[in-house]
Design an enzyme around this catalytic site. Structure first.
Site, mmCIF file in Angstrom:
data_model
loop_
_atom_site.group_PDB
_atom_site.id
_atom_site.type_symbol
_atom_site.label_atom_id
_atom_site.label_comp_id
_atom_site.label_asym_id
_atom_site.label_seq_id
_atom_site.Cartn_x
_atom_site.Cartn_y
_atom_site.Cartn_z
ATOM 1 N N GLY A 151 0.540 -1.504 -0.294
ATOM 2 C CA GLY A 151 -0.296 0.218 -0.264
ATOM 3 C C GLY A 151 0.591 1.567 -0.559
ATOM 4 N N GLU A 170 -12.619 -3.738 -19.403
ATOM 5 C CA GLU A 170 -12.259 -4.975 -20.115
ATOM 6 C C GLU A 170 -11.585 -5.208 -21.550
ATOM 7 O OE1 GLU A 170 -15.404 -6.959 -21.633
ATOM 8 O OE2 GLU A 170 -17.304 -6.376 -20.767
ATOM 9 N N SER A 175 2.062 4.295 -15.542
ATOM 10 C CA SER A 175 0.272 4.792 -15.683
ATOM 11 C C SER A 175 -0.809 4.654 -14.870
ATOM 12 C CB SER A 175 0.129 4.528 -17.705
ATOM 13 O OG SER A 175 1.510 3.966 -18.497
ATOM 14 N N ASP A 212 -4.993 -2.999 -18.724
ATOM 15 C CA ASP A 212 -4.292 -2.454 -18.722
ATOM 16 C C ASP A 212 -4.672 -1.722 -19.773
ATOM 17 O OD1 ASP A 212 -3.108 -2.659 -16.427
ATOM 18 O OD2 ASP A 212 -2.086 -4.399 -16.634
ATOM 19 N N MET A 270 -4.157 -6.631 -6.822
ATOM 20 C CA MET A 270 -3.226 -7.991 -7.939
ATOM 21 C C MET A 270 -5.068 -9.082 -8.644
ATOM 22 S SD MET A 270 -0.857 -6.187 -8.434
ATOM 23 C CE MET A 270 0.848 -7.208 -9.162
ATOM 24 N N ASN A 281 -7.003 2.603 -12.260
ATOM 25 C CA ASN A 281 -5.939 1.881 -12.259
ATOM 26 C C ASN A 281 -4.460 2.423 -12.106
ATOM 27 O OD1 ASN A 281 -4.609 -0.973 -11.075
ATOM 28 N ND2 ASN A 281 -3.906 -0.909 -13.414
ATOM 29 N N HIS A 336 -0.297 1.277 -12.958
ATOM 30 C CA HIS A 336 0.174 0.670 -14.073
ATOM 31 C C HIS A 336 2.226 0.356 -14.110
ATOM 32 C CE1 HIS A 336 0.823 -3.299 -16.228
ATOM 33 N NE2 HIS A 336 1.864 -2.652 -17.184
HETATM 34 C C1 GAR Z 1 2.714 -0.709 -7.912
HETATM 35 O O1 GAR Z 1 3.603 -0.754 -8.321
HETATM 36 C C2 GAR Z 1 1.570 -1.006 -9.101
HETATM 37 O O2 GAR Z 1 1.798 0.467 -9.700
HETATM 38 C C3 GAR Z 1 1.642 -2.569 -9.449
HETATM 39 O O3 GAR Z 1 1.351 -2.257 -7.996
HETATM 40 C C4 GAR Z 1 2.986 -1.284 -7.265
HETATM 41 C C5 GAR Z 1 1.646 -1.998 -5.602
HETATM 42 O O4 GAR Z 1 2.499 -1.205 -4.635
HETATM 43 N N1 GAR Z 1 0.259 -2.455 -9.584
HETATM 44 C C6 GAR Z 1 0.207 -3.683 -10.726
HETATM 45 O O5 GAR Z 1 1.487 -4.469 -11.094
HETATM 46 C C7 GAR Z 1 -0.841 -3.578 -11.294
HETATM 47 N N2 GAR Z 1 -0.784 -4.573 -12.004
HETATM 48 P P1 GAR Z 1 1.986 -0.301 -3.953
HETATM 49 O O6 GAR Z 1 0.732 -1.355 -2.782
HETATM 50 O O7 GAR Z 1 3.120 -0.022 -2.449
HETATM 51 O O8 GAR Z 1 1.448 0.989 -4.127
#
Ligand code: GAR
Length: 206
Positions: A14, A144, A138, A147, A92, A109, A111
Site C-alpha cells: 500500500g 475490459e 501509467s 491494462d 492484483m 488503476n 500500472h
Molecule cells: C505498484 O508498483 C503498482 O503499480 C503495481 O503494484 C505495485 C503496488 O505497490 N500494480 C500492478 O502491477 C497492477 N497490475 P504498493 O502496494 O506499494 O502501492
C-alpha cells in the site's frame, strides 16, 4: 468543497495508497472513505487505519473460483459506503466484465509501465530486456482487457546502465507516488496536484 468519495482497492503493502492518503489536504477534491484489500493482514490496511480510514478485507479466497461472487460482494460493500470512484492501487486481481461494467467511468488503476508497452506482470524485467531507455508508470481508466483502458497520465523515469528489475521498480515507484495523487485529483474535478520533483514527468492531463 464537495469531495468525491473514493475507495482504494489494494492487495499488499500500500505505498501508493499512502501517497493518495498523504495528498489529502484542504484543496484535495477527493476523500478516501474506505480501503478494501482482497488479502487480510496486509500492511496497506494498517496504513489506512493509521490515517483514520475504514479498512476492510474482503478475501477473494472465501469465494473459491467464483470471481463474480467475490465482485458482487465487493460491489455491494462499495455501494453501501456511497463510493463514487474506485482507485486500484496494487490490486492484483483481474476484474471481470461484471465489476468493470458496474463501475464503468468510475474505475482507475495505476500500472508500472508506460502503457501500451508492457501490460500485465513482470513489467520491469520486460522493459529492461526491450532495451528501452525510458520506463515509467501509467494511470488509466479500467475497461475490459488487462491494462488497456484510456490513459489519464504517465510519468517517465530513465533506465540506467546496469539496472536490475528491483532498481527500476524502486525508481518507478517514486514516480508512481507523484503521478497517482495528481491523476486522482484530476479525475475528481480538481487541478492536478503539484507534480513535485520527478526526474521526468509528462502528460498528466485528460
Ligand atoms: C505498484 O508498483 C503498482 O503499480 C503495481 O503494484 C505495485 C503496488 O505497490 N500494480 C500492478 O502491477 C497492477 N497490475 P504498493 O502496494 O506499494 O502501492
Amino acid at each position: 468543497m464537495t469531495r468525491k468519495r473514493v475507495a482504494v482497492l489494494i492487495s499488499g503493502r500500500g505505498t501508493n495508497l499512502q501517497a493518495l492518503l498523504d495528498a489529502q489536504g484542504p484543496f484535495c477534491p477527493y476523500e478516501i472513505v474506505v480501503v478494501v484489500s482482497n488479502n487480510a493482514g496486509v500492511a496497506g490496511l494498517d496504513r489506512a487505519r493509521e490515517a483514520g480510514v475504514e479498512a476492510v478485507a474482503i478475501e477473494h479466497r472465501a469465494f473459491g473460483k467464483d470471481r463474480e461472487a467475490f465482485e458482487r460482494a465487493l460491489d455491494a460493500f462499495l455501494r453501501d459506503r456511497n463510493v463514487e470512484l474506485v482507485a486500484l492501487a496494487g490490486f492484483m486481481r483481474v476484474l471481470t466484465s461484471y465489476f468493470v461494467g458496474a463501475w464503468a467511468g468510475k474505475l482507475i488503476n495505476i500500472h508500472p509501465s508506460l502503457l501500451p508497452s508492457f501490460p500485465g506482470l513482470d513489467t520491469y524485467a520486460r522493459a529492461l530486456a526491450s532495451g528501452a531507455k525510458l520506463a515509467g508508470c501509467s494511470v488509466h481508466w479500467v475497461t475490459e482487457g488487462v491494462d488497456t483502458g484510456p490513459i489519464i497520465g504517465q510519468a517517465a523515469v530513465p533506465v540506467m546502465p546496469g539496472d536490475t528489475p528491483d532498481a527500476l521498480a524502486a525508481r518507478t515507484l517514486e514516480a508512481e507516488h507523484l503521478l497517482y495523487p495528481a491523476c486522482l485529483s484530476l479525475v475528481c474535478g480538481g487541478a492536478p496536484l503539484s507534480q513535485g520533483p520527478a526526474p521526468i514527468l509528462v502528460n498528466a492531463f485528460l
